[in-house]
Motif scaffolding. Sequence first.
Motif, PDB file in Angstrom:
ATOM      1  N   LEU A 296       0.828  -1.212   0.000  1.00 44.08           N
ATOM      2  CA  LEU A 296       0.000   0.000   0.000  1.00 44.08           C
ATOM      3  C   LEU A 296       0.860   1.258   0.000  1.00 44.08           C
ATOM      4  CD1 LEU A 296      -2.645  -1.082   2.697  1.00 44.08           C
ATOM      5  CD2 LEU A 296      -2.825  -1.296   0.215  1.00 44.08           C
ATOM      6  N   ARG A 297       2.070   1.163  -0.504  1.00 42.47           N
ATOM      7  CA  ARG A 297       3.014   2.274  -0.427  1.00 42.47           C
ATOM      8  C   ARG A 297       2.479   3.581  -1.010  1.00 42.47           C
ATOM      9  NH1 ARG A 297       8.692  -0.524  -2.093  1.00 42.47           N
ATOM     10  NH2 ARG A 297       7.372  -2.315  -2.593  1.00 42.47           N
ATOM     11  N   TYR A 298       1.795   3.476  -2.130  1.00 48.93           N
ATOM     12  CA  TYR A 298       1.324   4.689  -2.824  1.00 48.93           C
ATOM     13  C   TYR A 298      -0.193   4.730  -2.875  1.00 48.93           C
ATOM     14  CZ  TYR A 298       6.205   4.533  -4.182  1.00 48.93           C
ATOM     15  OH  TYR A 298       7.577   4.470  -4.152  1.00 48.93           O
ATOM     16  N   ASN A 299      -0.830   4.117  -1.899  1.00 44.85           N
ATOM     17  CA  ASN A 299      -2.288   4.038  -1.876  1.00 44.85           C
ATOM     18  C   ASN A 299      -2.852   5.172  -1.028  1.00 44.85           C
ATOM     19  OD1 ASN A 299      -5.035   3.283  -1.219  1.00 44.85           O
ATOM     20  ND2 ASN A 299      -4.547   1.242  -1.991  1.00 44.85           N
ATOM     21  N   PRO A 300      -3.470   6.184  -1.657  1.00 43.56           N
ATOM     22  CA  PRO A 300      -3.974   7.348  -0.909  1.00 43.56           C
ATOM     23  C   PRO A 300      -5.408   7.223  -0.441  1.00 43.56           C
ATOM     24  CG  PRO A 300      -4.163   7.781  -3.240  1.00 43.56           C
ATOM     25  CD  PRO A 300      -3.626   6.376  -3.121  1.00 43.56           C
ATOM     26  N   GLY A 301      -6.039   6.052  -0.655  1.00 44.79           N
ATOM     27  CA  GLY A 301      -7.404   5.861  -0.174  1.00 44.79           C
ATOM     28  C   GLY A 301      -8.369   5.511  -1.287  1.00 44.79           C
ATOM     29  N   GLY A 302      -9.657   5.764  -1.028  1.00 46.25           N
ATOM     30  CA  GLY A 302     -10.699   5.456  -2.001  1.00 46.25           C
ATOM     31  C   GLY A 302     -11.977   5.049  -1.302  1.00 46.25           C
TER      32      GLY A 302
END
Length: 499
Positions: A296-302
């Motif tokens: 989830l290193r570059y996972n900003p949400g959703g």
Amino acid sequence: MKQSSQKHFYRYYSILLLSTLLLSCEKDDSFFKRNSTSKTIELRTDEQLLRDSIYYYYNLYSLWSDESIPDYNHLFRFTEAYQNNNEVLTALKSLTPAYSGYTQGVYDRFSYLQELNSSSSAAIGKLHMDLNNGYGISTSIGITEDGLAHPIIHFVEGGSPAALGGIRRGDVILELNDDKDLSIPVDCSTGQCFVKDPDRRSYVVNQILKAQSDLIMNIKVQHADGSIITRRLAYTTYDIDAVTHEALYLTPNKNVGYIALSSFEQIENNNQNQRHIDYAFQNFANHQIRDLIVDLRYNPGGYVDAAIYIANKIINKNGHQQLMLKYQVNKYLSENRQKYNFEDVYFQRSGQLELSTVYFLVTSNTASAAEMLINVLRPYMDIRIIADNTRTYGKPVGFFPQTIMHKTVLWPISFKLENAQQYGDYWLGLQADRTFVKDYIFRDFGDSKENMIAAALEESLPNYNNNTQQRSKRSSTAFEKVALENIDPIKTRGLIKTP
């Protein structure tokens, strides 16, 4: 006002626009009696009505409205002091409780406004967040074997023109449009590298940013294995494929799965996102994996619902039908929990996995729905967080959109999530179990020798990398990326509730 319905609000302003008080004609006039006088109310311009609406809906939905947002007999008594929409919202956010952990000083640093235009998907109805525009690449500055700094692609979004064109994380940009040389001189004589020519660095950064907005991008990159490709990409709107990469690490004694999720897009009607996630987890089940690495290193949400869907794929038998999460909301939303879908959520195990440990790879970009996924699994499973620093971003709150006058969308922070242990106060992020593991951008997602993946495998499959051949020519110890900010950092998305 917080207990008034939306239809009352529009009735009220219909009367304002007609400059006539016809309260006796309303079936339920309690709202008007609290927001009007016996005198005729002056006409409000569209701009003024929009600012009044922002106050009204923020006051109605904000997580902090009961304790912080004042009620006014006339909405414009609050809004008349401000000249534009953002000033109104900034003033409202400043009224939320103080929090010493934030430089802004208050809890609500997240609510925002989205302006609509004729080409916006929101202008024609549903707010569709599963699309992105552009080429789908994010870039940093790194030092390669030649001792020079170059633009390095550290993230490629699934479904994007770059991904479809074979561009990968770890690619060195050699040429871009008319620029045949994007190198930057550096000095590494002291053991720490510095840019020798700041003007040159600024030029390269500006060329990267300019190329991201051009209609056509001609790009030449070198892969980690040394091969070089040239692509002509077109700027476009694309459907996001949230599964950036999936992999298996197989041994005679135990199998481990890997999945990289760039965001949490809508999962519905067997769409691309659902099919790809279902395929990945079925593949994990077919290989009977015992541990799972979730990148989830570059996972900003959703979307909250998408995170719930994936949590149900991961959860073990111990957590099945147990409490997953609870919503903390204001009094108005609490009294209307079913209408707004804020009821408690319980795990409904949909996968076939019985995992021993789940490893989460995180950075300061890991936020919102990504943090929620980690938090709700913790009460029932062995969770290990591996971070490039010490913790995730810190956003335990979310919102749903309110379109106003077909011109503006207000995203007010409306709920906070808690797990089964009633924990949800990770305002400064979730603390990692293993800290300061280098996010090595020169290796692609899924590469077992990339530092953060290797750290998880060291715990799950000791000696795995010692027993496998190196996947690329590039050494993971030769050069590290220059300690400069990313050229185009990833922005947080939030915990999104569907309208």
